[in-house]
Scaffold this motif. Structure first.
Motif, PDB file in Angstrom:
ATOM      1  N   ARG A   1       0.801  -1.152  -0.063  1.00  0.00           N
ATOM      2  CA  ARG A   1      -0.030  -0.045   0.260  1.00  0.00           C
ATOM      3  C   ARG A   1       1.003   1.317  -0.046  1.00  0.00           C
ATOM      4  O   ARG A   1       0.580   2.219  -0.615  1.00  0.00           O
ATOM      5  CB  ARG A   1      -0.793   0.006   1.324  1.00  0.00           C
ATOM      6  N   GLU A   2       1.901   1.272   0.759  1.00  0.00           N
ATOM      7  CA  GLU A   2       2.915   2.360   0.965  1.00  0.00           C
ATOM      8  C   GLU A   2       3.829   2.381  -0.046  1.00  0.00           C
ATOM      9  O   GLU A   2       4.588   3.748  -0.153  1.00  0.00           O
ATOM     10  CB  GLU A   2       3.526   2.443   2.289  1.00  0.00           C
ATOM     11  N   LEU A   3       3.938   1.506  -1.099  1.00  0.00           N
ATOM     12  CA  LEU A   3       4.776   1.558  -2.096  1.00  0.00           C
ATOM     13  C   LEU A   3       4.416   2.347  -3.290  1.00  0.00           C
ATOM     14  O   LEU A   3       3.356   1.660  -3.539  1.00  0.00           O
ATOM     15  CB  LEU A   3       5.632   0.148  -2.056  1.00  0.00           C
ATOM     16  N   PRO A   4       5.462   2.855  -4.125  1.00  0.00           N
ATOM     17  CA  PRO A   4       4.857   3.219  -5.494  1.00  0.00           C
ATOM     18  C   PRO A   4       4.709   2.164  -6.354  1.00  0.00           C
ATOM     19  O   PRO A   4       5.637   1.058  -6.256  1.00  0.00           O
ATOM     20  CB  PRO A   4       5.729   4.133  -5.915  1.00  0.00           C
ATOM     21  N   ALA A   5       3.777   1.973  -7.329  1.00  0.00           N
ATOM     22  CA  ALA A   5       3.792   1.219  -8.556  1.00  0.00           C
ATOM     23  C   ALA A   5       5.105   1.542  -9.466  1.00  0.00           C
ATOM     24  O   ALA A   5       4.662   2.341 -10.409  1.00  0.00           O
ATOM     25  CB  ALA A   5       2.660   1.105  -9.295  1.00  0.00           C
ATOM     26  N   GLU A   6       6.205   0.876  -9.119  1.00  0.00           N
ATOM     27  CA  GLU A   6       7.560   1.559  -9.890  1.00  0.00           C
ATOM     28  C   GLU A   6       8.046   0.260 -10.430  1.00  0.00           C
ATOM     29  O   GLU A   6       8.387  -0.748  -9.519  1.00  0.00           O
ATOM     30  CB  GLU A   6       8.257   2.095  -9.119  1.00  0.00           C
TER      31      GLU A   6
ATOM     32  N   GLY B   1      12.915   1.562 -12.290  1.00  0.00           N
ATOM     33  CA  GLY B   1      12.565   2.977 -11.856  1.00  0.00           C
ATOM     34  C   GLY B   1      11.510   3.806 -12.767  1.00  0.00           C
ATOM     35  O   GLY B   1      11.373   4.851 -12.644  1.00  0.00           O
ATOM     36  N   VAL B   2      10.688   3.261 -13.228  1.00  0.00           N
ATOM     37  CA  VAL B   2       9.685   3.688 -14.283  1.00  0.00           C
ATOM     38  C   VAL B   2       8.377   3.823 -13.343  1.00  0.00           C
ATOM     39  O   VAL B   2       7.837   2.763 -13.188  1.00  0.00           O
ATOM     40  CB  VAL B   2       9.453   3.168 -15.670  1.00  0.00           C
ATOM     41  N   ARG B   3       7.644   4.877 -13.184  1.00  0.00           N
ATOM     42  CA  ARG B   3       6.681   5.132 -12.487  1.00  0.00           C
ATOM     43  C   ARG B   3       5.506   4.783 -13.180  1.00  0.00           C
ATOM     44  O   ARG B   3       4.946   5.312 -14.241  1.00  0.00           O
ATOM     45  CB  ARG B   3       6.528   6.384 -11.825  1.00  0.00           C
ATOM     46  N   VAL B   4       4.608   3.717 -12.381  1.00  0.00           N
ATOM     47  CA  VAL B   4       3.272   3.405 -13.205  1.00  0.00           C
ATOM     48  C   VAL B   4       2.257   3.867 -12.486  1.00  0.00           C
ATOM     49  O   VAL B   4       2.325   3.841 -11.218  1.00  0.00           O
ATOM     50  CB  VAL B   4       3.067   1.947 -13.416  1.00  0.00           C
ATOM     51  N   GLN B   5       1.285   4.616 -12.948  1.00  0.00           N
ATOM     52  CA  GLN B   5       0.046   5.154 -12.341  1.00  0.00           C
ATOM     53  C   GLN B   5      -1.017   4.049 -12.201  1.00  0.00           C
ATOM     54  O   GLN B   5      -1.563   3.378 -13.193  1.00  0.00           O
ATOM     55  CB  GLN B   5      -0.629   6.295 -12.990  1.00  0.00           C
ATOM     56  N   LEU B   6      -1.352   3.769 -10.978  1.00  0.00           N
ATOM     57  CA  LEU B   6      -2.346   2.746 -10.874  1.00  0.00           C
ATOM     58  C   LEU B   6      -3.631   3.325  -9.970  1.00  0.00           C
ATOM     59  O   LEU B   6      -3.463   3.729  -9.015  1.00  0.00           O
ATOM     60  CB  LEU B   6      -1.885   1.577  -9.892  1.00  0.00           C
ATOM     61  N   LEU B   7      -4.730   3.319 -11.167  1.00  0.00           N
ATOM     62  CA  LEU B   7      -5.940   4.078 -10.417  1.00  0.00           C
ATOM     63  C   LEU B   7      -6.968   3.092 -10.518  1.00  0.00           C
ATOM     64  O   LEU B   7      -6.896   1.847 -10.895  1.00  0.00           O
ATOM     65  CB  LEU B   7      -6.280   5.098 -11.535  1.00  0.00           C
TER      66      LEU B   7
ATOM     67  N   SER C   1      -4.586   5.763 -21.059  1.00  0.00           N
ATOM     68  CA  SER C   1      -4.728   4.922 -19.891  1.00  0.00           C
ATOM     69  C   SER C   1      -5.647   3.727 -20.323  1.00  0.00           C
ATOM     70  O   SER C   1      -6.387   3.943 -21.383  1.00  0.00           O
ATOM     71  CB  SER C   1      -5.224   5.489 -18.656  1.00  0.00           C
ATOM     72  N   MET C   2      -5.696   2.711 -19.669  1.00  0.00           N
ATOM     73  CA  MET C   2      -6.531   1.683 -19.932  1.00  0.00           C
ATOM     74  C   MET C   2      -7.713   1.382 -18.657  1.00  0.00           C
ATOM     75  O   MET C   2      -7.035   1.376 -17.772  1.00  0.00           O
ATOM     76  CB  MET C   2      -5.927   0.282 -20.256  1.00  0.00           C
ATOM     77  N   CYS C   3      -8.842   1.342 -18.990  1.00  0.00           N
ATOM     78  CA  CYS C   3      -9.703   1.058 -17.752  1.00  0.00           C
ATOM     79  C   CYS C   3     -10.824  -0.188 -18.017  1.00  0.00           C
ATOM     80  O   CYS C   3     -11.624  -0.191 -16.948  1.00  0.00           O
ATOM     81  CB  CYS C   3     -10.612   2.404 -17.367  1.00  0.00           C
ATOM     82  N   GLY C   4     -10.450  -0.992 -18.807  1.00  0.00           N
ATOM     83  CA  GLY C   4     -11.367  -1.826 -18.855  1.00  0.00           C
ATOM     84  C   GLY C   4     -10.775  -3.369 -17.909  1.00  0.00           C
ATOM     85  O   GLY C   4      -9.928  -2.962 -17.379  1.00  0.00           O
ATOM     86  N   GLN C   5     -11.732  -4.329 -18.108  1.00  0.00           N
ATOM     87  CA  GLN C   5     -11.192  -5.487 -17.157  1.00  0.00           C
ATOM     88  C   GLN C   5      -9.906  -5.961 -17.374  1.00  0.00           C
ATOM     89  O   GLN C   5      -9.166  -6.443 -16.518  1.00  0.00           O
ATOM     90  CB  GLN C   5     -12.234  -6.570 -17.339  1.00  0.00           C
ATOM     91  N   MET C   6      -9.619  -5.580 -18.649  1.00  0.00           N
ATOM     92  CA  MET C   6      -8.115  -6.344 -19.141  1.00  0.00           C
ATOM     93  C   MET C   6      -6.957  -5.552 -18.271  1.00  0.00           C
ATOM     94  O   MET C   6      -5.906  -6.256 -17.822  1.00  0.00           O
ATOM     95  CB  MET C   6      -7.937  -6.024 -20.761  1.00  0.00           C
TER      96      MET C   6
ATOM     97  N   GLY D   1       3.582   0.400 -23.819  1.00  0.00           N
ATOM     98  CA  GLY D   1       3.616   1.603 -23.832  1.00  0.00           C
ATOM     99  C   GLY D   1       2.715   2.273 -22.924  1.00  0.00           C
ATOM    100  O   GLY D   1       2.846   3.575 -22.661  1.00  0.00           O
ATOM    101  N   LEU D   2       1.749   1.549 -22.236  1.00  0.00           N
ATOM    102  CA  LEU D   2       1.073   2.152 -21.373  1.00  0.00           C
ATOM    103  C   LEU D   2       1.840   2.376 -19.836  1.00  0.00           C
ATOM    104  O   LEU D   2       2.504   1.533 -19.585  1.00  0.00           O
ATOM    105  CB  LEU D   2      -0.231   1.236 -21.028  1.00  0.00           C
ATOM    106  N   ARG D   3       1.307   3.527 -19.408  1.00  0.00           N
ATOM    107  CA  ARG D   3       1.887   4.046 -18.127  1.00  0.00           C
ATOM    108  C   ARG D   3       0.954   4.492 -16.976  1.00  0.00           C
ATOM    109  O   ARG D   3       1.045   4.552 -15.996  1.00  0.00           O
ATOM    110  CB  ARG D   3       2.946   5.032 -18.246  1.00  0.00           C
ATOM    111  N   GLN D   4      -0.341   3.988 -17.654  1.00  0.00           N
ATOM    112  CA  GLN D   4      -1.369   4.362 -16.693  1.00  0.00           C
ATOM    113  C   GLN D   4      -2.493   3.164 -16.649  1.00  0.00           C
ATOM    114  O   GLN D   4      -3.019   2.909 -17.766  1.00  0.00           O
ATOM    115  CB  GLN D   4      -2.190   5.666 -17.061  1.00  0.00           C
ATOM    116  N   LEU D   5      -2.919   2.418 -15.640  1.00  0.00           N
ATOM    117  CA  LEU D   5      -3.796   1.480 -15.743  1.00  0.00           C
ATOM    118  C   LEU D   5      -4.828   1.800 -14.695  1.00  0.00           C
ATOM    119  O   LEU D   5      -4.483   1.775 -13.420  1.00  0.00           O
ATOM    120  CB  LEU D   5      -3.123   0.071 -15.337  1.00  0.00           C
ATOM    121  N   SER D   6      -5.939   1.791 -15.113  1.00  0.00           N
ATOM    122  CA  SER D   6      -7.252   1.793 -14.080  1.00  0.00           C
ATOM    123  C   SER D   6      -7.862   0.557 -13.923  1.00  0.00           C
ATOM    124  O   SER D   6      -8.414  -0.111 -14.871  1.00  0.00           O
ATOM    125  CB  SER D   6      -8.190   2.976 -14.712  1.00  0.00           C
TER     126      SER D   6
END
Lengths: 580, 98
Positions: free
Chosen positions: A259-264, A268-274, A502-507, A521-526
C-alpha cells in the motif's frame, strides 16, 4: 452436492447460507425451527393454508364473474391442489420430523412436485409447474408476512441466489451481510457483475436455471475465480474451499505492505495505478489500496433504480464525496453510459433491436441535452474541490466529441454568468472503445486532453461478440491479436502527441496482461480496486525492457490462445500465482 | 350391487392430456358418488379426489390409464369419468383454455 458452471464476474471464494430470491424479489427463508416450536409452526402453516385458500376462492369468484366459469376453473384447480391431503401431510411431516420451517418445507415439497412437470419438455402439462410455483408463492406470502422483503433487511451473512437482480434491489441491499451473488442470467457486463465488483465479493452469473432446486438456508459455495457454484457441498469439497479461502486471506495480507509503496518497475519507471469505481463508497477501497487516483468513475448508478432523474444536487453530493476523499489525486468522472431503457422517465426507443449498437451513452446524452447538462453542471461545480477530469463515453465520430465539448462550454458559460465557481481548465478526455475511435485516434488526440481505452466494449465491437451470449462468448478475448493491434494503434497515436492514455477495462486489472501493456507503452492502468495490490506487485517485479520484449513477441503472434499461453509462462517467472 | 373393485382401461385422447381442469372434474364426479376411485398409471396409484396427485400421474395424450372403482355405484361413476379423458366436459367440447 451439485455443481453449476456460470460466468465468473467477480473473484474470490464465499461459503455460506443461501438466500434464494425468486423473480419477484421474493425470499425463500431459512431451514430449521427449534424443536419446541414445532406445534406453533404447524399452527402457523394451518393459518397460512386457510388464508391462501380464502384468497384463491375469492379470485375464483371474481374471475368467474368477469370472464366466465371456464377461467375461474383454474383457481378451482389451485384451490384443490392447495388442499391436497397428501401434500399437506408431506409438509407437516417435514416440520414434525425434521424440524424444517414451514416456509422451507412448503417450498421443498412444492418444488419437488414442480420438478415432475418441469421434466416434461414442451408438453402442455409442463406448464403446470407454474401453477405449483404460484401456489408456493401464495403460501409463502402468507407464511412470511412482512418478513418477505428481499435483500434490504438482513440479519446474518448470506449468499444471494437470484434469477436476476434489478438495480433497485441491489441499490437497497444490506451491504453488511451480502457475501456473494449468483444469478441465473446475465453476463460480464451485467448489473450484478458491477455491483459485486464494487462490493468486492465473489459473483457468478449466467448459470442457467437452478433456483427451483434450492431452498433458503442451504450451504452454498461461490467460486468467483472459476465461475462455479456448489450447492450442498460434501465435506471434502467444503474443507478444500475453506483452505482456499484461508489462503486467499493470507495472500491478501502479504500484499498489504505494498500500500505504501509506489507502482514502480525495477528499473525505476513509475506506473500510475488508479481505481475504477461505480459507487461513491468505493473510493475508500481505492484509498485503502493506495491508488494513484480514480481512473474511471462510472456515474450510471445515479440513474439506475431511481424513480426520477437525479437532480444536480444529487450528482454533486456523490462527486463531492469521491473528489474530496481522493484529495490531490485525480478523479476521472465519466458522463452517463446508459441506454434509454435504463433511464428513469425516458421513453423506450421503438425498434431498438440491438441496444449495443443503438441510442446509448454519448449519443443519448446529445439527444437529451437537459439531462446531460445537469450532469455536466454538477461535475463542473465539483472541479474546485480537487483534481476532476471529465470523460465522454462511446465516442465514435469527431462530430460527437465536438458537440459534447460545445455543450460543456455552454454549461461553463452559464455557470460563469451565475458566478458559480469552477475550474475552466478541467481536462476533457474520451473513452476509446469503438474501432472507429481507434482508427481516427490521430485526429481525436488533437482535440482532447487524454484518452482512456475501454477494452470491454472495444473487444465486443472489434470482434463482433456479445459477451452475454454463451454461444459466442468464447470468441470474446482480450488477447485476440486484432484487439491488441487496435490497442497498439491508440497508444501510438497518443504517444506521438505525448497525450496521456490509460486503460480502464477489465483487461487492465488482470495481472496476466500487465507486462504486455507496459511493454506496449501504457503507463496508466485503471483497475478494479481489489486488483491494485496484485498488479502493483507485478509492476514492481519487472523492468520495462523485459516488458517490451514480451510485447514484441506477442505482437507477432496469430492466435489469442498462443498469446495467453505465452503470457502465462512469462508472468509466472515473476509471481508464483496469478488469478486470471 | 357388488363391493368388489371394477377396473376400466381408458386412453387419454384429450390433446392436452389430463390437465388441471380434468383433474378437478374427476374429483367432482367422484365426490358426488359413493365409490372409492383410484387412478393407476404403470405402478403409480393415486386417489381420484386428490387433484395434485392426479396431476402428478402426468397422463399425456395417447397414454393408457386404469381406473379402479369400488362401491355400490362403481359402474355409474366410471361411466361419468370416461368422457373426461377425451376432454369432454358435458356442456363444452373444448379442452380447458391455455
Amino acid at each position: 452436492m451439485r455443481k453449476l458452471q456460470g460466468i465468473a464476474v467477480s473473484p474470490g471464494v464465499a461459503i455460506g447460507e443461501a438466500l434464494v430470491m425468486d423473480n419477484e424479489g421474493f425470499r425463500i427463508p431459512r431451514r430449521f425451527v427449534a424443536r419446541d416450536a414445532v406445534v406453533d409452526e404447524l399452527e402457523r402453516l394451518e393459518k397460512a393454508v386457510a388464508a391462501a385458500a380464502t384468497e384463491i376462492a375469492h379470485h375464483r369468484e371474481t374471475v368467474s364473474a368477469e370472464l366466465g366459469e371456464k377461467y375461474g376453473g383454474i383457481f378451482e384447480a389451485h384451490l384443490q391442489m392447495l388442499q391436497d391431503a397428501k401434500l399437506r401431510s408431506e409438509v407437516e411431516e417435514m416440520i414434525r420430523q425434521r424440524h424444517y420451517s414451514p416456509e422451507y418445507a412448503v417450498s421443498r415439497v412444492l418444488r419437488r412436485y414442480a420438478q415432475v412437470f418441469q421434466r416434461l419438455e414442451s408438453s402442455y402439462l409442463a406448464e403446470r409447474a407454474s401453477d405449483i410455483f404460484d401456489i408456493e408463492k401464495r403460501l409463502l406470502r402468507h407464511l412470511l408476512g412482512r418478513r418477505r422483503e428481499g435483500i434490504a433487511h438482513l440479519t446474518s451473512p448470506v449468499l444471494v441466489l437470484a434469477h436476476n437482480l434489478t438495480p433497485s434491489e441491489t441499490a437497497n441491499l444490506d451491504r453488511r451481510f451480502v457475501r456473494g451473488f449468483v444469478t441465473e442470467v446475465g453476463g460480464p457486463g451485467s448489473h450484478t457483475a458491477i455491483v459485486a465488483e464494487a462490493l468486492e465479493i465473489p459473483a457468478v452469473v449466467g448459470t442457467g436455471a437452478f433456483l427451483t432446486e434450492v431452498s433458503g438456508g442451504e450451504l452454498t459455495i461461490i467460486d468467483g475465480d472459476k465461475g462455479l457454484v456448489i450447492l450442498q457441498p460434501d465435506e471434502e469439497t467444503l474443507n478444500r474451499y475453506r483452505r482456499e479461502a484461508e489462503e486467499l486471506r493470507i495472500q491478501a495480507t502479504k500484499l498489504e505492505p505494498l500500500r505504501e509503496l509506489p507502482a514502480e518497475t525495477r528499473d525505476g519507471v513509475r506506473v500510475q495505478l488508479l481505481g475504477n469505481i461505480e459507487f461513491p463508497y468505493e473510493v475508500d477501497h481505492c484509498v485503502d489500496r493506495g491508488a494513484d487516483g480514480v481512473g474511471l468513475y462510472r456515474t450510471e448508478f445515479l440513474y439506475l433504480g431511481a424513480d426520477s432523474e437525479p437532480t444536480e444536487e444529487v450528482h454533486l453530493q456523490a462527486y463531492t464525496r469521491v473528489v474530496q476523499a481522493m484529495g490531490d489525486k485525480p478523479v476521472v468522472i465519466r458522463t452517463f453510459d446508459l441506454g434509454a431503457d435504463k433511464m428513469p422517465n425516458m421513453a423506450r426507443m421503438e425498434d431498438e433491436r440491438n441496444p449495443c449498437l443503438g441510442l446509448r451513452s454519448i449519443r443519448l446524452a446529445l439527444r437529451n441535452l437537459p439531462i446531460f447538462r445537469t450532469q455536466l453542471r454538477a461535475i463542473m461545480r465539483a472541479t474546485p474541490l480537487g483534481k476532476v477530469r471529465i470523460m465522454f463515453p462511446l465516442v465514435s465520430t469527431l462530430l460527437e466529441l465536438r458537440q459534447a465539448k460545445m455543450v460543456l462550454a455552454d454549461v461553463m458559460e452559464d455557470l460563469q454568468e451565475h458566478n458559480v465557481p469552477f475550474d475552466r481548465d478541467v481536462p476533457v478526455g474520451m473513452m476509446v472503445e469503438t474501432p472507429a475511435a481507434v482508427m481516427m485516434a490521430d485526429r481525436f488526440v488533437e482535440e482532447v486532453d487524454f484518452l482512456s481505452l475501454g477494452t470491454n466494449d472495444l473487444i465486443q465491437y472489434a470482434l463482433a461478440v456479445d459477451r452475454s451470449n454463451k454461444d459466442v462468448v468464447n470468441l470474446y478475448n482480450p488477447a485476440d491479436p486484432a484487439v491488441l493491434r487496435l490497442i497498439a494503434m491508440a497508444i501510438q497515436a497518443a504517444s506521438r502527441k505525448q497525450l496521456p492514455i490509460s486503460m480502464c477495462g477489465q483487461m487492465s486489472g488482470s495481472p496476466l496482461y500487465t507486462m504486455l501493456l507496459l511493454g506496449m507503452g501504457l503507463r496508466q492502468l485503471s483497475v478494479t480496486p481489489s486488483a491494485i495490490p496484485e498488479v502493483k506487485s507485478l509492476c514492481r517485479s519487472v523492468t520495462i525492457p523485459e516488458c517490451q520484449a514480451v510485447a514484441q513477441r506477442v505482437m507477432g503472434m496469430e492466435h489469442a490462445r498462443d498469446v495467453k499461453n505465452y503470457l502465462k509462462e512469462e508472468v509466472k517467472k515473476y509471481v508464483r500465482e496469478i488469478t486470471e | 350391487m357388488s363391493e368388489t373393485a371394477i377396473t376400466r382401461t381408458v386412453v387419454v385422447t384429450d390433446p392436452a392430456g389430463v390437465h388441471a381442469r380434468t383433474a378437478v372434474a374427476i374429483a367432482e364426479v367422484v365426490r358426488r358418488g359413493q365409490a372409492t376411485v383410484t387412478l393407476i398409471k404403470d405402478y403409480q396409484r393415486v386417489p381420484a379426489t386428490e387433484v395434485l396427485q392426479v396431476l402428478t400421474l402426468v397422463a399425456e395424450p395417447g397414454e393408457t390409464l386404469q381406473i379402479e372403482a369400488q362401491g355400490p355405484d362403481a359402474n355409474a361413476v366410471l361411466d361419468q369419468l370416461e368422457p373426461l379423458f377425451a376432454g369432454q366436459f358435458g356442456e363444452e367440447a373444448q379442452p380447458f383454455a391455455k
